[in-house]
Design an enzyme around this catalytic site. Sequence first.
Site, PDB file in Angstrom:
ATOM      1  N   TYR A 129      40.366  47.664  49.979  1.00 35.10           N
ATOM      2  CA  TYR A 129      40.457  46.009  50.033  1.00 35.10           C
ATOM      3  C   TYR A 129      41.160  44.849  50.781  1.00 35.10           C
ATOM      4  O   TYR A 129      42.421  45.471  50.674  1.00 35.10           O
ATOM      5  CB  TYR A 129      40.301  45.463  47.802  1.00 35.10           C
ATOM      6  N   ASP A 188      48.181  30.526  48.101  1.00 29.67           N
ATOM      7  CA  ASP A 188      46.805  31.305  47.957  1.00 29.67           C
ATOM      8  C   ASP A 188      46.524  30.092  47.532  1.00 29.67           C
ATOM      9  O   ASP A 188      45.410  30.045  46.621  1.00 29.67           O
ATOM     10  CB  ASP A 188      46.764  32.447  47.644  1.00 29.67           C
ATOM     11  N   ASP A 217      37.847  39.367  50.436  1.00 34.15           N
ATOM     12  CA  ASP A 217      38.265  38.645  49.416  1.00 34.15           C
ATOM     13  C   ASP A 217      37.370  37.292  50.646  1.00 34.15           C
ATOM     14  O   ASP A 217      38.784  36.971  51.851  1.00 34.15           O
ATOM     15  CB  ASP A 217      39.398  38.344  48.756  1.00 34.15           C
ATOM     16  N   ASP A 244      36.319  33.771  50.016  1.00 32.93           N
ATOM     17  CA  ASP A 244      37.015  32.870  49.149  1.00 32.93           C
ATOM     18  C   ASP A 244      35.703  32.074  48.744  1.00 32.93           C
ATOM     19  O   ASP A 244      35.071  32.827  47.787  1.00 32.93           O
ATOM     20  CB  ASP A 244      37.867  31.980  49.974  1.00 32.93           C
ATOM     21  N   HIS A 287      32.893  39.077  48.561  1.00 34.41           N
ATOM     22  CA  HIS A 287      32.811  38.924  47.585  1.00 34.41           C
ATOM     23  C   HIS A 287      33.348  37.031  47.637  1.00 34.41           C
ATOM     24  O   HIS A 287      33.855  36.658  48.705  1.00 34.41           O
ATOM     25  CB  HIS A 287      33.521  39.174  46.251  1.00 34.41           C
ATOM     26  N   GLU A 311      33.119  33.594  45.325  1.00 31.69           N
ATOM     27  CA  GLU A 311      33.849  32.771  43.776  1.00 31.69           C
ATOM     28  C   GLU A 311      33.441  31.930  44.177  1.00 31.69           C
ATOM     29  O   GLU A 311      32.490  30.688  44.687  1.00 31.69           O
ATOM     30  CB  GLU A 311      35.264  32.878  44.064  1.00 31.69           C
ATOM     31  N   CYS A 351      44.488  30.908  43.837  1.00 29.15           N
ATOM     32  CA  CYS A 351      44.547  31.736  43.163  1.00 29.15           C
ATOM     33  C   CYS A 351      44.194  31.855  42.324  1.00 29.15           C
ATOM     34  O   CYS A 351      44.451  30.959  41.323  1.00 29.15           O
ATOM     35  CB  CYS A 351      46.218  32.295  43.036  1.00 29.15           C
ATOM     36  N   ARG A 357      32.015  36.938  42.351  1.00 27.50           N
ATOM     37  CA  ARG A 357      33.447  36.203  41.797  1.00 27.50           C
ATOM     38  C   ARG A 357      33.105  35.374  41.360  1.00 27.50           C
ATOM     39  O   ARG A 357      32.884  34.328  41.964  1.00 27.50           O
ATOM     40  CB  ARG A 357      33.795  36.650  42.468  1.00 27.50           C
ATOM     41  N   GLU A 390      37.279  37.503  37.281  1.00 27.63           N
ATOM     42  CA  GLU A 390      38.337  37.616  37.513  1.00 27.63           C
ATOM     43  C   GLU A 390      38.823  36.898  35.944  1.00 27.63           C
ATOM     44  O   GLU A 390      38.997  36.482  35.195  1.00 27.63           O
ATOM     45  CB  GLU A 390      38.301  36.827  38.482  1.00 27.63           C
ATOM     46  N   ASN A 412      39.982  43.295  39.045  1.00 28.96           N
ATOM     47  CA  ASN A 412      41.394  43.286  39.479  1.00 28.96           C
ATOM     48  C   ASN A 412      42.858  43.174  38.468  1.00 28.96           C
ATOM     49  O   ASN A 412      42.881  42.594  38.063  1.00 28.96           O
ATOM     50  CB  ASN A 412      41.233  42.042  40.039  1.00 28.96           C
TER      51      ASN A 412
END
Length: 302
Positions: free
Chosen positions: A48, A62, A89, A91, A116, A118, A126, A161, A191, A213
């Site tokens: 990952y 983040d 990731d 974002d 992914h 989101e 975050c 996500r 998440e 996660n």
Amino acid sequence: MLEATASPHAKRLALREALASGSLVRAPGAFNPLSARLVEDKGFEAVYISGAVISADLALPDIGLTTLTEVAQRAAQIARVTDLPALVDADTGFGEPMNAARTVQIMEDAGVAGLHIEDQVNPKRCGHLDGKEVVDVTTAARRIRAAVQGRRDDAFLVMARTDVRGVDGIDAACERARALVDAGADAIFPEAMGTLEEFAAIRRAVDVPILANMTEFGKSELFPHQALADVGVNLVIHPVSLLRSAMGAAERALDVLAADGTLEAVVGGMQTRARLYELVDYEAYAAFDDSIATFDLRDTRS
């Protein structure tokens, strides 16, 4: 040596096959190419690439400050050195739906197996911080639909996500997950789940693979792999664990160095020179061209 032996397409197929196998796919987070090599060497099924880790590695919080270029560059560096499929990731897709489509193509070029995207408001934060905001379901679905339309390799995994659970609760997260699958998502990343039953609720809501996660110091309890598998989770990530472990060791070593003026007391806990050479495959480089690689591997003081 130099590159992974498996092609990006082969790694994408391998990820899809693993997710459909009925066994839990374990994907520790790699913070650099060398740690990805270690993940593979230890027998895990995937690697990952965390946005939080890339931010932290750049000494940034983040909160959406990293760029597509920065994330794609690190993703390519990691994907290059391992035969494991890599999930990255991405974002919020780095912008509007059109940006999400371009992000998919850039990540395809980087050689990763999937990404992914989101549903947070851009710029994101975050997923385990309070005060998150999410976009409406129409905007979230447009991002995923654009990402799916943008891919050129049908094997490339587009995961959605959703951060809705932390805003509106688990029922809203289940509803959002269904809408994202309808938009074309190949898998769902819910998440900040609070309980195993919440993972089970997501499992009942959708018929695509789901991700757990397991990040330390977050909203979720660190459930064992078997417990996650038992409620139908297909993929588990440990996104920041290796970075935290490495930085913890580095901080302790610096404290010893400052206090003692030598690192003799902690050498026993360090990776040996021989083990480092094994991971970077010095021997293969030496065999490839001994007129260039003339180093002697016999005396590494290991």
